[in-house]
Enzyme design. Sequence first.
Site, PDB file in Angstrom:
ATOM      1  N   SER A 405       0.827  -1.204   0.000  1.00 42.28           N
ATOM      2  CA  SER A 405       0.000   0.000   0.000  1.00 42.28           C
ATOM      3  C   SER A 405       0.867   1.263   0.000  1.00 42.28           C
ATOM      4  CB  SER A 405      -0.888  -0.010   1.251  1.00 42.28           C
ATOM      5  OG  SER A 405      -1.966   0.883   1.120  1.00 42.28           O
ATOM      6  N   PRO A 406       0.371   2.359  -0.594  1.00 38.57           N
ATOM      7  CA  PRO A 406       1.125   3.620  -0.531  1.00 38.57           C
ATOM      8  C   PRO A 406       1.370   4.047   0.909  1.00 38.57           C
ATOM      9  CG  PRO A 406      -0.674   3.776  -2.109  1.00 38.57           C
ATOM     10  CD  PRO A 406      -0.876   2.491  -1.358  1.00 38.57           C
ATOM     11  N   GLN A 484       1.219   6.770  -7.152  1.00 36.40           N
ATOM     12  CA  GLN A 484      -0.004   7.420  -6.683  1.00 36.40           C
ATOM     13  C   GLN A 484       0.187   8.925  -6.781  1.00 36.40           C
ATOM     14  OE1 GLN A 484      -1.165   7.934  -2.420  1.00 36.40           O
ATOM     15  NE2 GLN A 484      -2.771   6.430  -2.902  1.00 36.40           N
ATOM     16  N   TYR A 565      -7.306  14.947   1.139  1.00 35.86           N
ATOM     17  CA  TYR A 565      -6.428  15.756   0.292  1.00 35.86           C
ATOM     18  C   TYR A 565      -7.287  16.458  -0.771  1.00 35.86           C
ATOM     19  CZ  TYR A 565      -2.868  13.213   2.831  1.00 35.86           C
ATOM     20  OH  TYR A 565      -2.095  12.682   3.840  1.00 35.86           O
ATOM     21  N   ARG A 613      -8.106   5.983  -5.563  1.00 40.19           N
ATOM     22  CA  ARG A 613      -8.310   5.720  -4.132  1.00 40.19           C
ATOM     23  C   ARG A 613      -9.337   6.708  -3.596  1.00 40.19           C
ATOM     24  NH1 ARG A 613      -4.332   4.493   0.988  1.00 40.19           N
ATOM     25  NH2 ARG A 613      -4.453   2.448   0.038  1.00 40.19           N
TER      26      ARG A 613
END
Length: 769
Positions: A405-406, A484, A565, A613
């Site tokens: 995962s990031p 990403q 974000y 995401r």
Amino acid sequence: MTGARRVAVIGGGPGGLYAAALLKRLDPAREITLWERNAPEDTFGFGVVLSDETLGGIEHADPVVYQALQRDFVRWDDIDIVHRGTLHTSGGHGFAALGRRRLLQILHERCRSLGVELRFRTEAPHPARLTETYDLVIAADGVRSATRGAYAHIFRPRVTSHRCRYIWLAADFPFDAFRFEIAETEHGVMQLHGYPYSAGSSTVIVEMREEVWRAAGFDELDETESVERCAKIFADALGGRPLRSNKSAWTTFRTVVNERWSHGDLVLLGDAAHTAHFSIGSGTKLAVEDALALAACLQERPSTAEALTAYEEERRPVVASTQRAARASLEWFENLGLYLDQPPRQFAFNLLTRSRRVTHANLRLRDARFTEAVEREFGCPPGTPPMFTPFRLRGLTLRNRVVVSPMDMYSAVDGVPGDFHLVHLGARALGGAGLVMTEMVCVSPEGRITPGCAGLWTGRQADAWRRITEFVHRQAPGTAIGVQLGHSGRKGSTKLMWEGMDEPLPEGNWPLVAASPLPYRRDSQVPRELSRAQLTDIREQFASAAGRAARAGFDLLELHCAHGYLLSGFLSPLTNRRTDAYGGGLEGRLRFPLEVFDAVRAVWPEERPMTVRISATDWAEGGTTAEDAVAIARAFAAHGADAVDVSTGQVVAEERPEYGRSYQTPFADRIRREAGIPVVAVGAISSWDDVNSLILAGRTDLCALARPHLYDPHWTLHAAAEQGYQGPGVAWPAPYRAGSRRPQTGRADAPKPRLTLAHAAEPTPSGEI
């Protein structure tokens, strides 16, 4: 031992009775009085299921009760699942049940033989009065506890009602197994839960969603009519035999959680303190285990106050875990309609693993033939765990279902990834995962979260990323690497995580922009609301960064629209208060993220996949809902997204997440079913057994793990070694092959029983049951 010499018990259910018996057995000099407003022969419900674990605790604490239970238990191993006329049986589960009335009789007799005073048909005095004259008051007065209500300001209960109606009934014959039967009616889906509890009787629970219950007219039927209708709907399961009731009524399950369990010398026990849905058979189990723990703590601690604190500290995490499993189970049944089109064996496997307590590995131990049949139906080659089956996204075939995962590393200089990133991502690529994701790579200097964030706004940064992608492709062939892309929005210009996560920089700040001028925290910088011209500029920044990512050699691109974000800030109604075309309803809030997606997709190579995401819930009132998340996923799918990476939260600082193992997976599951797009599940997926279970049940297509890969860069290789797998789904680098066997470990002895009272003094007469 505490000085609790006089004990009052409110409520004569299994928990209250067993607590009274244990405390009297521990100290025959104790004066114990129990109040029960009903008659001794009154009981509601029919059968009670107890686990081997609970029975083991009873055996060690009170062999007399255990032996009496043993004589009446009905035992069986199988679970039958009937769906669309197909019966699948899974064995090896080990159930024990008896009638609730018989259980109460055993406990009544045990209490009387020990000298507990039982006052039936009598309302207990108010707890405030009892605490004046008793050293300890145990409130075991059930899910509608009057004691809890009287002290609600102290215990601070939260009671949640759920979406299904159910009714407890009985049949005068024993099922051969624990039976789940699905009925697809003209009104909607209904389900039967049934199990034997004596040589001639079974418990039958009929359950359905509220809207189905109303559409079927159950809201207008009396008790007799409801029972007859249920018997007709499930005539095949019942062999045409009738059902009977016992003051049975349709009800909605309520989950009870209390912030505190004790107040002075008053303590909650069993359903008064907590409830867990009947579909995992936990209510009586939890109450009995509460009684065992409370008795042990009172025996071990010098004061009642210390004992009650220890009791709550011991039981609260166990109960919380059970409640998480029970909630997962009840929500699975609430959403049963999502799974009806699964292949029959996969449907059965999904049902069996719904609570996450039963997993792929322990189901294989219980019934290898059944599990192997599910694997064959899924398409696993012989000897191949589900996690090591390939998965295709557009022109990219991942050799297994594991994603690194990031994870933000905050270790770049001027946005340039360095040796740390090479080693960090390279090590995890060598570790065997099918896909390794970068951290969020920012599209502009102003789009960084911290000064240490990596970027793709310059050619120098792209060259540094190319060095990493080339290493992965050369040294870890078969592993894909994805990037990403994101923009911090209102959560930017903050300290490095380990210096103070989300705290503003003390100096060197840069201006922030967002959908609306709302700070993330009270001490955060207030962002500027983006103008139309600035939206265009940022869209072009994303497209330019995507072009650099393609030239840098990434195999997959993910657009970060989660965690509060910039793009996430447009999606959530809590952070987007705009009145122009980019705000308002969901269609408006989606507009800018979709424009960015389209701009990136236009420059990203056609054969390479793109994912998105999202935060599927904000964990806050008025925020993104699960229904919104499905609509968001559908919108991105319509614009060409190949998969949705389903995360949750981090959108507003005041969120209240419901953490737990695999806690975000239900959101991915729902999106996969309703939006019809592949998903990546994330969130506290920590074991390869979890990955296998989620993949094989059809709840996700890929599993992304973060912290496990920080703990062990070679997590996937080790998962293969621990399962004895050596096929094409994972490859050990040549220099590492000598380590492909799991090292031997020392012996770990099992813990001793929690409470053993086999040699405690017995009153005379012995009172054998």
